[in-house]
Design an enzyme around this catalytic site. Structure first.
Site: not given
Length: 313
Positions: A279, A260
């Protein structure tokens, strides 16, 4: 290395999909694990699921397992402990090894590694007392973002605008983790960039009506925006992808991962963190990036699993 696996599904043998667990990210892991298990079984892989609990050792010992697909998010699955257990049992597994998993789960030490290599990451401080909060406010200024150092999915995170909010956010975050990190707030677009089998997938630009890309925006909201292509010009996108490749290499990730990154008003990129078991839900980012690279969900999980056949260095 090709992203797509062309192996006969029978080559994987009997595959245990490990999901659930007891971390704060259990519910997300349950959704991810079910999606992965369904995709593997649909592809013809002899796969079964294990909701990881106190009886894990008995389950692992009592089943014939040729390899494990780890879809455990957070502590107990993403922090090196599960990887170490599987290595002791001589069970090959997906994703990063013990060291990279443990390092990436520790946001503070990940930042320290990046800083040592000259990779840009926001200025930060560690909070262990009210006095630390005062010092951090004086050194970093506001706004700031407070994070438990060993949690994922934005659990326990909060943006703060003043000293009173900082103290309250630290007290809330330490309910999740004894080590709490506070970072300089970077104003600008957020990007997430996935790695798969050594290749960088197309970056995704994130948009949310929330203060930041928090748990609800990640897993529950229907108005979160995902921009692919990400909107950067070719040179800037290449710069972002190169930065993420260096960041993941520094941590030592393998198989798959997701980083990120923020971009400030001057166009500079700032590394936030690396996830070694991202995820795999219907809201998740790695499947979106894989689709942009030409892989559907089933092809993605097979590619991740195929990497478990590679010898670990």
């Amino acid at each position: 290395m090709s992203l797509q696996s062309n192996l006969d599904p029978r080559a994987f043998g009997r595959v245990a999909v490990l999901f659930g667990g007891r971390s704060a990210e259990r519910e997300v892991s349950l959704k991810s694990g079910r999606a992965v298990l369904e995709a593997l079984q649909g592809a013809g892989v002899d796969a079964f699921g294990i909701d990881v609990g106190a009886d894990l050792l008995q389950r692992l010992a009592g089943e014939r397992i040729d390899r494990a697909f780890i879809v455990l998010h957070g502590r107990g699955g993403e922090d090196g402990s599960m990887q170490g257990l599987l290595e002791c049992l001589d069970i090959p597994y997906t994703g990063s090894g013990v060291l990279a998993s443990a390092l990436a789960m520790d946001k503070l030490r990940t930042k320290q590694v990046w800083q040592s290599l000259g990779l840009s990451t926001p200025r930060h401080a560690v909070l262990a007392s009210a006095a630390d909060c005062e010092r951090a406010a004086a050194e970093l200024g506001f706004p700031l973002i407070v994070k438990p150092a060993h949690e994922g999915s934005s659990i326990g995170m909060a943006r703060v605008e003043n000293g009173e909010q900082l103290l309250a956010a630290w007290q809330a975050a330490r309910e999740y983790d004894s080590q709490v990190l506070v970072e300089q707030w970077i104003s600008g677009p957020e990007f997430t960039v996935a790695m798969l089998r050594g290749e960088v997938l197309p970056p995704i630009r994130l948009g949310t009506t929330h203060t930041f890309y928090d748990y609800e925006a990640k897993y529950l909201a229907d108005d979160t925006r995902y921009q692919i292509p990400c909107g950067l010009d070719a040179d800037k996108e290449a710069e972002l992808k190169a930065l993420v490749a260096r960041a993941c290499e520094a941590v030592g990730t393998s198989g798959w991962a997701r980083a990120d990154v923020m971009q400030d008003a001057d166009g500079q990129f700032w590394l936030l963190e690396v996830n070694t078991v991202p995820g795999m839900t219907d809201h998740s980012l790695v499947p979106m990036a894989a689709r942009a690279a030409g892989l559907d969900f089933q092809q993605l999980v097979l590619a991740i699993l195929a990497d478990s056949l590679e010898a670990r260095s």
